[in-house]
Design an enzyme around this catalytic site. Structure first.
Site, PDB file in Angstrom:
ATOM      1  N   GLU A  93      56.566 -42.679  -5.399  1.00  0.00           N
ATOM      2  CA  GLU A  93      55.202 -42.196  -6.476  1.00  0.00           C
ATOM      3  C   GLU A  93      54.111 -41.751  -5.524  1.00  0.00           C
ATOM      4  O   GLU A  93      53.385 -40.830  -6.272  1.00  0.00           O
ATOM      5  CB  GLU A  93      55.067 -43.476  -7.350  1.00  0.00           C
ATOM      6  N   ARG A 131      55.570 -38.896 -13.458  1.00  0.00           N
ATOM      7  CA  ARG A 131      54.806 -39.062 -12.333  1.00  0.00           C
ATOM      8  C   ARG A 131      54.832 -37.677 -11.612  1.00  0.00           C
ATOM      9  O   ARG A 131      54.810 -37.694 -10.391  1.00  0.00           O
ATOM     10  CB  ARG A 131      55.238 -40.004 -11.362  1.00  0.00           C
ATOM     11  N   SER A 145      52.233 -48.958  -7.626  1.00  0.00           N
ATOM     12  CA  SER A 145      53.585 -48.741  -7.479  1.00  0.00           C
ATOM     13  C   SER A 145      54.060 -47.555  -6.566  1.00  0.00           C
ATOM     14  O   SER A 145      53.416 -46.567  -6.580  1.00  0.00           O
ATOM     15  CB  SER A 145      54.098 -48.207  -8.845  1.00  0.00           C
TER      16      SER A 145
END
Length: 243
Positions: A238, A70, A142
């Site tokens: 994230e 990420r 997320s």
């Protein structure tokens, strides 16, 4: 998702596990988006971008993008400097399907077999059962990354918590499910005012109506604190925080 659908309909494999992710294709390299065992870096050939300061055009190879979990160069030293105009993907008409995610193969089989179209639909079905619809319930997907542990640290937590969800990381370490950590701390389904943790997926923080950005951030900080106090593990975000 429009791009993924277009590719699947024409028999081009490589992006099917990224079905139903909202957003524009140009943003995908920034986050190195991923889902169900696939990361977009796996199929990116290059990225074209325009400098926001002087308008020059630059080509970033996949190597130049410095993709990580990420993560990419566009979230670090090149953050805020470029406007991505093109993403070149390397796809195939003979895909090797990524079916490692629990339940994905079974869902595709129920749809008639493991094909590009069925994998895409299987991902859409699984996401629909687990994740809130952003059109009706505000969320950013997320919120936290899955922490990567050393093999030694992973073994310690496995011995103490036999039910922990662990899986190998390409770096050589071991990922521990952030959702599992959060759930073990009692946050899954919990609500504070109009901010809360989604009842079906503890990684997702949601806005049930009128929660402010500050309230969502404060909730995330409370979650991180409780995970650290219980497990000694730091959760990384994230999402990008815009001040």
């Amino acid at each position: 998702d429009t791009l993924v659908e277009w590719c699947v309909n024409r028999g081009y494999g490589g992006l099917e596990n990224l079905s139903a992710i909202p957003g524009a294709a140009g943003a995908a390299p920034v986050q190195n988006i991923g889902a169900y065992g696939t990361e977009v870096k796996d199929v990116i050939e290059k990225v074209m971008a325009v400098s926001v300061t002087d308008g020059r055009i630059k080509e970033f190879s996949a190597r130049d993008c410095r993709f990580g979990y990420r993560d990419s160069v566009f979230k670090n030293e090149e953050k805020g400097k470029w406007l991505i105009t093109e993403v070149w993907f390397r796809l195939t008409t003979r895909p090797v399907f990524e079916l490692g995610y629990s339940g994905l193969k079974d869902e595709a089989e129920r749809l008639g077999g493991v094909t590009l179209r069925n994998i895409r639909q299987a991902v859409i079905n699984i996401r629909g059962r687990k994740l809130p619809d952003p059109a009706s319930t505000g969320n950013a997907g997320s919120f936290f990354k899955n922490p990567v542990l050393t093999n030694e640290a992973a073994e310690l937590i496995r011995n103490k918590y036999p039910g922990v969800t662990l899986y190998p990381d390409p770096s050589g370490g071991v990922k521990v499910s952030a959702g599992w950590l959060i759930e073990q701390c009692g946050w899954k389904g919990r609500r504070i005012g109009d901010s809360g943790v989604w009842e079906k997926q503890a990684l997702v923080l949601v806005n049930y109506g009128r929660a402010t950005g500050r309230e969502i951030l404060e909730l995330s900080e409370m979650i991180s604190k409780s995970v650290y106090e219980k497990f000694g593990i730091t959760l990384g975000r994230e999402v990008e925080i815009v001040e």
